[in-house]
Write an enzyme that holds these catalytic residues in place. Structure first.
Site, PDB file in Angstrom:
ATOM      1  N   ASP A  45      35.012  45.520  41.840  1.00  0.00           N
ATOM      2  CA  ASP A  45      35.177  47.520  40.854  1.00  0.00           C
ATOM      3  C   ASP A  45      36.271  47.592  40.881  1.00  0.00           C
ATOM      4  OD1 ASP A  45      32.345  47.588  40.796  1.00  0.00           O
ATOM      5  OD2 ASP A  45      32.560  47.600  42.513  1.00  0.00           O
ATOM      6  N   GLU A  69      20.907  49.059  37.873  1.00  0.00           N
ATOM      7  CA  GLU A  69      21.627  47.997  38.260  1.00  0.00           C
ATOM      8  C   GLU A  69      22.680  49.340  39.499  1.00  0.00           C
ATOM      9  OE1 GLU A  69      25.157  45.616  37.117  1.00  0.00           O
ATOM     10  OE2 GLU A  69      26.020  45.562  39.265  1.00  0.00           O
TER      11      GLU A  69
END
Lengths: 256, 102
Positions: free
Chosen positions: A57, A46
């Site tokens: 994130d 990824e």
């Protein structure tokens, strides 16, 4: 059958997906790291496209994104770097990123260039399902890219089924409704993952968020088809003088 | 506010409420369709307009609203026109900032 689907065709369990931020730790590290990960036995990659406001994130990946942007990484630069990805590298690559830079690049141009350089799928956490269905989904499909949606423990069964019907490749099970890089007791989420398993979705399920080493990877693999390691891997490259060697070492520590 | 690559730019404004790189979809739509005209004001213009309102009316506006007041100096009106300014907030929260300009 797409490269991603082929992985799950061959391997039903303990599929290892490693997340790395493009352009981190150094601008030119992206392609060498992907090749090193393939050599070390990673099943999928990824690849994060760094964004100034990475809302899904945690601090580790945020920090790596800031460094990557400062290094000069952009979508255009990334596609240039990936020109030589295929055919020698066979590892499926999923691009993960946020809609703003993608729309600025031009959504169709983005999908077209991604497909051209050999990217296999997309994870766009801030692309809502409705907009996917009404505006963007057909473009993604037109270029033969897989699309991976995220589900959380709070996602209703009805919505999980909907997202499963739209996804191709795999389903990204977020193990907590928070950001990446947080410590979570895997036993707390195993019930949720078992419930996903019992739903017999058409897509395989990979667990993300909170997987950091061999123990958590193995634990997650008991309740899903595999897992994604992000923050822990990014952290392993921090201050690294030899990122490729450290990447291999990290993957081996998870798989051995 | 973004770079050519779509990275969000760190903005600056003297007022906390405007120190933000985005704009709501309604404003964006009004701009795009030409239904509304958008003007800008510098930090200094906003402060000057706030001081002017305080002197003339005894009202201390919020720094955000002071930007709207600053627009009055950039527009011309006829005597028959009615002008409405949205004074969206009060300025006692901004006194520490205003003090620096006194």
């Amino acid at each position: 059958m797409s490269r991603i689907q082929t992985v799950f065709e061959k391997k039903k369990n303990a599929v290892l997906n490693i997340y790395l931020t493009a352009g981190y730790p150094k601008l030119g590290d992206t392609l060498p790291l992907i090749k090193a990960l393939e050599g070390a036995g990673t099943d999928l990659v990824e690849l994060g496209m760094p964004y100034s406001d990475p809302l899904a994130d945690g601090p580790v990946i945020q920090q790596s994104s800031s460094v990557a942007i400062a290094n000069g990484m952009s979508i255009a630069t990334l596609f240039q770097q990936l020109e030589t990805l295929r055919p020698q590298c066979k590892l499926p690559v999923v691009l993960m990123g946020y809609m703003n830079p993608v729309m600025q690049y031009g959504f169709e141009a983005f999908c077209s260039d991604a497909a051209r350089v050999g990217v296999d799928g997309l994870i766009l956490p801030d692309l809502p399902e409705y907009e996917f269905e009404t505006q963007y989904g057909h473009i993604i499909r037109q270029y033969g890219l897989d699309i991976i949606f995220l589900v959380t423990p709070e996602t209703s069964e009805e919505r999980v089924r909907k997202l499963d019907s739209l996804s191709t490749g795999f389903i990204y099970a977020v193990s907590s409704s928070s950001t990446t890089g947080t410590d979570k007791d895997m036993t707390a989420v195993s019930a949720y993952l078992d419930k996903l398993q019992s739903m017999q979705l058409k897509n395989p399920v990979l667990v993300g968020f909170g997987i950091k080493d061999k123990a958590t990877f193995n634990q997650a693999s008991q309740h899903a088809n595999g897992a994604i390691i992000g923050s822990a891997f990014v952290k392993a490259l921090e201050n690294s003088t030899d990122p490729e060697a450290d990447a291999v070492k990290f993957v081996q520590s998870v798989l051995r | 506010m973004q770079t050519d690559d779509g990275q969000v730019v760190e903005p600056h404004s003297i007022s906390a409420g405007l120190d933000y790189p985005g704009i709501g979809p309604m404003h964006a739509h009004l701009f795009k369709t030409g239904r509304a005209k958008f003007l800008s004001a510098t930090d200094q213009e906003a402060v000057d307009a706030a001081f002017q309102l305080a002197k003339l009316e005894g009202i201390i506006p919020a720094l955000e609203s002071a930007h709207a007041l600053a627009a009055l100096n950039k527009m011309s009106f006829t005597e028959k026109e009615n002008v409405v300014v949205c004074l969206s907030g009060r300025g006692d929260k901004d006194l520490a900032t205003y003090m620096k300009f006194i």
